[in-house]
Design a protein around this motif. Structure first.
Motif, PDB file in Angstrom:
ATOM      1  N   ILE A  13     -14.018 -19.370  -4.329  1.00 25.49           N
ATOM      2  CA  ILE A  13     -15.314 -18.753  -4.623  1.00 25.49           C
ATOM      3  C   ILE A  13     -16.371 -19.844  -4.715  1.00 25.49           C
ATOM      4  O   ILE A  13     -16.297 -20.733  -5.576  1.00 25.49           O
ATOM      5  CB  ILE A  13     -15.254 -17.966  -5.941  1.00 25.49           C
ATOM      6  N   THR A  14     -17.359 -19.781  -3.829  1.00 28.51           N
ATOM      7  CA  THR A  14     -18.473 -20.731  -3.844  1.00 28.51           C
ATOM      8  C   THR A  14     -19.725 -20.014  -4.323  1.00 28.51           C
ATOM      9  O   THR A  14     -20.075 -18.947  -3.809  1.00 28.51           O
ATOM     10  CB  THR A  14     -18.721 -21.310  -2.442  1.00 28.51           C
ATOM     11  N   VAL A  15     -20.394 -20.588  -5.316  1.00 25.55           N
ATOM     12  CA  VAL A  15     -21.666 -20.042  -5.795  1.00 25.55           C
ATOM     13  C   VAL A  15     -22.776 -20.989  -5.371  1.00 25.55           C
ATOM     14  O   VAL A  15     -22.611 -22.211  -5.385  1.00 25.55           O
ATOM     15  CB  VAL A  15     -21.659 -19.826  -7.319  1.00 25.55           C
ATOM     16  N   VAL A  16     -23.923 -20.413  -5.002  1.00 28.90           N
ATOM     17  CA  VAL A  16     -24.980 -21.229  -4.410  1.00 28.90           C
ATOM     18  C   VAL A  16     -26.342 -20.594  -4.653  1.00 28.90           C
ATOM     19  O   VAL A  16     -26.472 -19.372  -4.727  1.00 28.90           O
ATOM     20  CB  VAL A  16     -24.733 -21.397  -2.886  1.00 28.90           C
ATOM     21  N   ILE A  72     -25.411 -19.460 -13.099  1.00 24.58           N
ATOM     22  CA  ILE A  72     -24.202 -19.853 -12.391  1.00 24.58           C
ATOM     23  C   ILE A  72     -22.970 -19.084 -12.859  1.00 24.58           C
ATOM     24  O   ILE A  72     -22.133 -18.663 -12.053  1.00 24.58           O
ATOM     25  CB  ILE A  72     -23.980 -21.375 -12.496  1.00 24.58           C
ATOM     26  N   TYR A  73     -22.843 -18.858 -14.163  1.00 22.21           N
ATOM     27  CA  TYR A  73     -21.627 -18.206 -14.659  1.00 22.21           C
ATOM     28  C   TYR A  73     -21.622 -16.712 -14.344  1.00 22.21           C
ATOM     29  O   TYR A  73     -20.554 -16.131 -14.118  1.00 22.21           O
ATOM     30  CB  TYR A  73     -21.466 -18.470 -16.156  1.00 22.21           C
ATOM     31  N   ASP A  74     -22.798 -16.110 -14.303  1.00 21.02           N
ATOM     32  CA  ASP A  74     -22.888 -14.721 -13.846  1.00 21.02           C
ATOM     33  C   ASP A  74     -22.448 -14.631 -12.391  1.00 21.02           C
ATOM     34  O   ASP A  74     -21.699 -13.729 -12.000  1.00 21.02           O
ATOM     35  CB  ASP A  74     -24.326 -14.223 -14.014  1.00 21.02           C
ATOM     36  N   ALA A  75     -22.891 -15.585 -11.576  1.00 24.48           N
ATOM     37  CA  ALA A  75     -22.503 -15.608 -10.165  1.00 24.48           C
ATOM     38  C   ALA A  75     -20.998 -15.822 -10.009  1.00 24.48           C
ATOM     39  O   ALA A  75     -20.344 -15.200  -9.161  1.00 24.48           O
ATOM     40  CB  ALA A  75     -23.279 -16.701  -9.424  1.00 24.48           C
ATOM     41  N   MET A  76     -20.425 -16.694 -10.827  1.00 22.25           N
ATOM     42  CA  MET A  76     -18.986 -16.950 -10.752  1.00 22.25           C
ATOM     43  C   MET A  76     -18.185 -15.698 -11.088  1.00 22.25           C
ATOM     44  O   MET A  76     -17.181 -15.386 -10.427  1.00 22.25           O
ATOM     45  CB  MET A  76     -18.614 -18.107 -11.675  1.00 22.25           C
ATOM     46  N   MET A  77     -18.632 -14.942 -12.096  1.00 23.18           N
ATOM     47  CA  MET A  77     -17.918 -13.710 -12.442  1.00 23.18           C
ATOM     48  C   MET A  77     -18.078 -12.650 -11.353  1.00 23.18           C
ATOM     49  O   MET A  77     -17.149 -11.885 -11.085  1.00 23.18           O
ATOM     50  CB  MET A  77     -18.407 -13.180 -13.783  1.00 23.18           C
TER      51      MET A  77
END
Length: 282
Positions: A13-16, A72-77
């Motif tokens: 999982i890549t967040v950007v 970032i952590y919202d995107a990771m979830m």
């Protein structure tokens, strides 16, 4: 049995957000993995700099989403919920795997005993130099150890979903996650290999180091850390605040880079890496 079925499915999982200069290289690096049962998930925070167009060019080989998020952590979830793998591993745009065989090597050696985490090493870069670091669980407590790095840790997806990142910790919610897992009886194993190459020159931690320390203090208190650990963290915050008062004389990123360099020097020294600019730019 098909080779793909011999291995558990792993979702990378890549967040950007607004990283057009590096997102393509990061996706290509993931797609180059030799692992036969791989899912590539990209979560974009509604970028406006051309990042989305680059992601779209890979739409036949990845699962992706672009919409505003809460950090970032919202995107990771979001990525963890989108993923379908038994295991997930997170990365940011600009992160790379150590080699094309990292995931295959990790899982070809792994015997599943129900662990929640598989923790590997991280190669940290500050400019053209690097140091390799492995987490020192369980030799020291999770309050004293460096938190496992999410770019080098394979997480069982059901465990990730069980402990969603809390919104109140903007800079080190992953530390809250790892302490939550371990303090509630979670288990882990280690792989002896370097998993990730990590550009340690900047990012949220470097730009807001004081907030990171304060978040960690709040996390430690919430888990009932020993008084000496709390006192040590409070002392670190006071030192950080003292340095910040001199910020106009020493740019914050330079201070952060110096402290990471000094820590690495004390841990055994840095090594020059000739491909730094090829991977991370100037």
């Amino acid at each position: 049995m098909d080779k793909k079925e011999q291995y558990p499915k792993v979702s990378v999982i890549t967040v950007v957000y607004n990283r057009a200069e590096s997102i393509g290289r990061t996706i290509e690096d993931t797609l180059s993995q030799s692992y036969p049962n791989l899912e590539v998930v990209v979560v974009d925070g509604a970028s406006t700099d051309g990042t989305v167009e680059i992601i779209k060019s890979y739409s036949d080989r990845i699962v992706w989403l672009s919409e505003p998020d809460q950090g970032i952590y919202d995107a990771m979830m979001k990525g963890a919920r989108m993923a379908t793998g038994e295991w997930v591993i997170f990365r940011n745009a600009g992160d790379y795997f150590y080699s094309s065989k990292v995931i295959e090597n990790a899982f070809s050696q792994y015997e599943d005993h129900g662990e929640d985490l598989i923790i590997g090493g991280t190669r940290y870069f500050v400019n053209h130099y690097y140091i390799d670091r492995f987490k020192n669980y369980p030799e020291v407590s999770y309050f004293e150890a460096d938190a496992a790095h999410h770019t080098s840790t394979f997480i069982r997806r059901t465990t990730q979903l069980k402990y969603p990142y809390p919104a109140e910790y903007k800079f080190c919610a992953d530390n809250w996650f790892f302490i939550s897992v371990l303090s509630n009886g979670g288990t882990f194993c280690k792989t002896s290999q370097i998993v990730a190459l990590y550009d340690n020159r900047g990012g949220a931690t470097a730009d807001h180091y004081d907030r990171t320390l304060q978040d960690n203090l709040a996390i430690f208190k919430s888990f009932g850390a020993p008084a000496e650990i709390i006192a040590r963290q409070q002392a670190a915050i006071r030192h950080c605040q003292k340095v910040m008062r001199r910020k106009k004389y020493l740019p914050w990123r330079l201070f952060y880079q110096f402290t990471r360099w000094y820590y690495g020097y004390r841990q055994g020294g840095w090594h020059r890496y000739s491909r730094f600019e090829e991977l991370f730019g100037q």
